[in-house]
Design an enzyme around this catalytic site. Structure first.
Site, PDB file in Angstrom:
ATOM      1  N   PHE A   1       0.874   9.655   2.652  1.00 51.84           N
ATOM      2  CA  PHE A   1       0.228   8.336   2.780  1.00 51.84           C
ATOM      3  C   PHE A   1       1.100   7.220   2.222  1.00 51.84           C
ATOM      4  O   PHE A   1       0.609   6.297   1.580  1.00 51.84           O
ATOM      5  CB  PHE A   1      -1.139   8.315   2.068  1.00 51.84           C
ATOM      6  CG  PHE A   1      -2.019   9.482   2.396  1.00 51.84           C
ATOM      7  CD1 PHE A   1      -2.316   9.798   3.718  1.00 51.84           C
ATOM      8  CD2 PHE A   1      -2.561  10.279   1.389  1.00 51.84           C
ATOM      9  CE1 PHE A   1      -3.137  10.877   4.029  1.00 51.84           C
ATOM     10  CE2 PHE A   1      -3.374  11.350   1.692  1.00 51.84           C
ATOM     11  CZ  PHE A   1      -3.663  11.663   3.015  1.00 51.84           C
TER      12      PHE A   1
ATOM     13  N   GLU B   1      -1.714  -4.779  -7.738  1.00 54.27           N
ATOM     14  CA  GLU B   1      -1.992  -4.174  -6.434  1.00 54.27           C
ATOM     15  C   GLU B   1      -3.479  -4.293  -6.092  1.00 54.27           C
ATOM     16  O   GLU B   1      -3.850  -4.573  -4.948  1.00 54.27           O
ATOM     17  CB  GLU B   1      -1.567  -2.694  -6.441  1.00 54.27           C
ATOM     18  CG  GLU B   1      -1.826  -2.003  -5.109  1.00 54.27           C
ATOM     19  CD  GLU B   1      -1.490  -0.503  -5.117  1.00 54.27           C
ATOM     20  OE1 GLU B   1      -0.967  -0.025  -6.141  1.00 54.27           O
ATOM     21  OE2 GLU B   1      -1.763   0.152  -4.110  1.00 54.27           O
TER      22      GLU B   1
END
Lengths: 393, 384
Positions: free
Chosen positions: A160, A245
């Site tokens: 991922f 993030e």
């Protein structure tokens, strides 16, 4: 002075127009084609760099225009409103993850070699933390780096990884010790042409244009000059960067939520049922009102988190536990919401909601990544609970 | 980039309000709820400390502060009791601002200044037995008779209604006209000592028992000319203006109440043990509390953005409706989860949690119901 400090000034509104024009001319006209092809040209990175979309967080010394985190928020919001969220996610992972890691933890030599070329769009970066057996549970990373003279030998795999399948370099988290505690991970910069480094592009139900990859490291030799920061500092570096993030992911999800809501309302005006436009049904008006309220509240929360980050970047005293808590709250609140709004957008489309020719299904698929990526909803709840003195002792 | 909207002056004010609340209010709430009443001295005490006119100009008898000082006041009261916050907010955010905004010098001297001192108690009179949120349909009427007006009709669910010295009231002064559905309405300051005014009934409520909520009856009450507040026929517009400040107020003390509920529930979950450990250590409980805290944080951030607009003189109807709706929804969800977390203790009469569970329900009804806020939002969003 009392009151809330405004986050955005006039210069940010000007910048917003720049980013918006970039999306309008360089991305949206091609969005449907790219989505169907599940690909887009990598020149988009150099074009984005020319429009100065990668420099807002970074010092002029490396080709940036900052640091200005409010400007960075503008980039995130506007790119996330493009009609191809997977593309925006690639651009985001490059700038918010890979580039930021190099800037924060790299030495000047590494910044010269990687950050400068990332800001200019010549090099695409990726961050490799997640593994088949370690997602949100970062401490469980199995990829191993063993020292061999002036080099490190990496073995393991990652999944991922946004930009993973085409990145020019990957910042990789690897285990350098088996001691218990949080000192056993180290970050390394792995070049694309390293011997023993192979990768695949993953096929996902969402983010169709994104170059999400699966990476394999088979005796990959990395020079010690590509070690990012001190040996054993990886876990803390990752945790530290998670905070920004999460704000980025919140801003991004809410931009998608707003786009979904606007699209839903506009469709409800055009589509008729039982002899009148769907928008004239009170249940839909109230549903849209409820969603608008939730999005507005979620945005207020996300902006509260953003204020903490801007203050911290300005070197002002910021209570760390509050920053972590409010940031996790913003992430938790925004991700499910974006998906819920996108789901109502599909709903108002009726049968057309299932058609690939309408963007509704894409918003819905793309938004579903949110409650999983960058720390799942349950991880956010754990983080918040812990900061409130709750959870497992 | 500073992280709080408050200054050091606000912090000092907060200390003053908190001391007053902790000594004069909080210890008596349970008894007042039990008795279904509280002493008028609460208004005088607040007035003496200057707490009833924090954001009113000094020329009108206020303290000349900004809206954030009113936020401090409402938060500190909201955190101990929604009913007391409501009765005080009726005084400071509902009954009196229209007098400052639309009143003349005489009305400011006669009603506003004593009200800010806590010597007169005010109420806001909108709802009637047959009309709540639908203000344009009110039927209480005032008919001109020489220099006077003759007032007839009734008002329902009026907080402070039984004890009020004056009621800032919307009244029909012209016929219902389809061409001008919002016309024919005017505002008055109604002196409750006038002949013909009566409190027909003090209503028994499921929650917020300490506040008096009344059914009022007006039978040929002769109002003097100077009772007219603002412009004849402009009452609808004027009351819509009033409702913004009202919704701001209830949003501010509402979210403060929700935060207090979350704080107390967390404290309880950390000390109450079950199956050999504090219940807050069970992941399911901890996650529920994390969700509650998150929802409160989000809606507080929204309320603060509204307060900021309000403080800068921006008349943000849409954001205020959003805040009002969001606060009502979130306080109700949070207090219900709190009862669940407290278990049996949450159902025992007389404690903070059970009391607030009963009291917070009004948040979704009063000041314009959830449905009315959605209706307003739908209009302002250009839907339909």
């Amino acid at each position: 002075m009392s009151g809330l400090d405004p986050i955005f000034g006039e210069e940010h509104e000007v910048y917003r127009q720049t980013v918006r024009r970039f999306v309008e001319f360089e991305i949206n006209p091609f969005a449907e084609t790219w989505e169907q092809a599940r690909d887009y040209p990598r020149e988009l990175f150099t074009k984005a760099a020319t429009a100065s979309l990668f420099g807002a967080k970074f010092d002029e010394m490396w080709g940036g225009t900052g640091p200005d985190y409010a400007a960075e928020a503008v980039v995130v919001e506007e790119l996330s409103r493009s009609l191809t969220f997977g593309t925006a996610s690639d651009l985001g992972a490059h700038s918010q993850l890979a580039s930021l890691y190099i800037s924060r933890f790299g030495d000047d030599d590494q910044r010269e070699r990687y950050l400068r070329r990332s800001i200019s769009g010549e090099a695409i970066g990726a961050l490799g933390v997640t593994e088949p057996g370690a997602g949100s549970d970062v401490n469980n990373v199995r990829t191993r780096a063993t020292r061999d003279g002036g080099e490190w030998v990496l073995n393991g795999s990652k999944v991922f990884i946004t930009n993973g399948s085409w990145a020019n370099y990957v910042v990789v988290a690897a285990r350098t010790s088996d001691d218990p505690g949080h000192d056993n991970l180290t970050l390394f910069i792995v070049d694309e042409d390293s011997h023993g480094f192979t990768r695949n592009r993953m096929r996902m139900i969402a983010w169709h244009t994104s170059h999400t990859g699966e990476l394999f490291f088979d005796d990959v030799r990395v020079p010690d000059s590509n070690r990012l920061g001190d040996v054993g500092s990886g876990f803390r570096q990752i945790m530290n960067n998670f905070q920004w993030e999460r704000v980025v992911l919140s801003l991004s999800a809410l931009a998608l939520a707003e786009l979904s809501l606007e699209t839903a309302i506009s469709y409800a005006r055009d589509r008729s049922a039982f002899g009148r436009p769907v928008i004239q049904f009170q249940v839909w008006q109230h549903r849209f009102a409820d969603l608008a309220v939730l999005v507005r509240a979620s945005k207020a929360l996300t902006y509260r988190a953003l204020r903490y980050h801007i203050a911290a970047e300005q070197g002002l005293p910021v209570a760390r536990d509050e920053l972590v808590r409010v940031t996790a709250m913003a992430k938790l609140h925004s991700q499910r919401l974006a998906w819920r709004v996108a789901d109502e957008c599909v709903q108002v489309h009726g049968g057309a909601g299932a058609l690939m020719e309408y963007p509704a299904q894409r918003f819905w698929r793309d938004a579903r990544v949110g409650p999983i990526g960058g720390g799942t909803d349950d991880i956010m709840r754990n983080v918040i609970a812990k900061s409130l003195g709750l959870g497992a002792a | 980039m500073k992280l709080t909207p408050f200054t050091e002056d606000h912090d000092l004010l907060r200390k003053t309000v908190r001391e007053w609340v902790d000594t004069e209010i909080a210890p008596h709430i349970a008894a007042w709820e039990e008795a279904g009443d509280f002493p008028d001295d609460v208004f005088r005490g607040a007035g003496e400390l200057g707490l009833l006119g924090l954001a009113f100009p000094e020329s009108a008898g206020g303290q000349g502060g900004d809206y954030w000082s009113q936020v401090v006041f409402l938060e500190e009261i909201g955190r101990v009791s929604q009913p007391i916050a409501m009765v005080l907010s009726v005084q400071t955010d509902m009954a009196t601002p229209p007098i400052l905004q639309f009143g003349d010098k005489t009305q400011i001297e006669r009603w506003l200044k004593p009200a800010l001192r806590g010597e007169l108690i005010g109420a806001i009179g909108i709802t009637e037995p047959d009309t709540g949120s639908d203000v344009a349909s009110i039927r209480t009427s005032a008919v001109r008779d020489g220099d006077e007006w003759i007032l007839n009709g009734s008002k329902m669910y009026i907080t402070n209604g039984a004890r009020a010295d004056f009621i800032t009231m919307v009244v029909r002064t012209g016929d219902l006209d389809d061409a001008d559905p919002w016309g024919g309405i005017s505002m008055f300051v109604v002196d409750t000592s006038l002949p013909g005014f009566s409190v027909s009934k003090k209503l028994e409520k499921a929650g917020m028992r300490l506040s008096d909520t009344a059914l009022l009856f007006m039978d040929d009450v002769r109002l003097p000319a100077e009772a007219l507040l603002g412009v004849e026929g402009a009452g609808f517009k004027q009351i819509m203006w009033e409702l913004q400040g009202e919704r701001m107020g209830v949003s501010v003390f509402g979210v403060a109440g929700a935060r207090a509920v979350v704080d107390q529930t967390i404290a309880y979950a950390r000390q109450r043990t079950s199956f050999g450990q504090p219940i807050g250590e069970f992941q399911a409980v901890s996650h529920r509390l994390a969700e509650m805290a998150t929802e409160v944080e989000a809606v507080e951030a929204l309320v603060y953005e509204c307060a900021d607009l309000w403080n800068r003189g921006i008349y943000a109807t849409k954001e205020v409706a959003m805040a009002k709706l969001a606060v009502g929804q979130v306080t109700n969800r949070v207090i219900d989860e709190a009862v669940q977390t407290f278990g049996g203790a949450g159902l025992v009469e007389g404690n903070f949690i059970s009391r607030e569970w009963l009291g917070m329900r009004i948040g979704r009804i009063g000041g314009g119901s959830d449905e009315v806020q959605r209706q307003i939002l739908a209009r302002l969003m250009g839907l339909g």
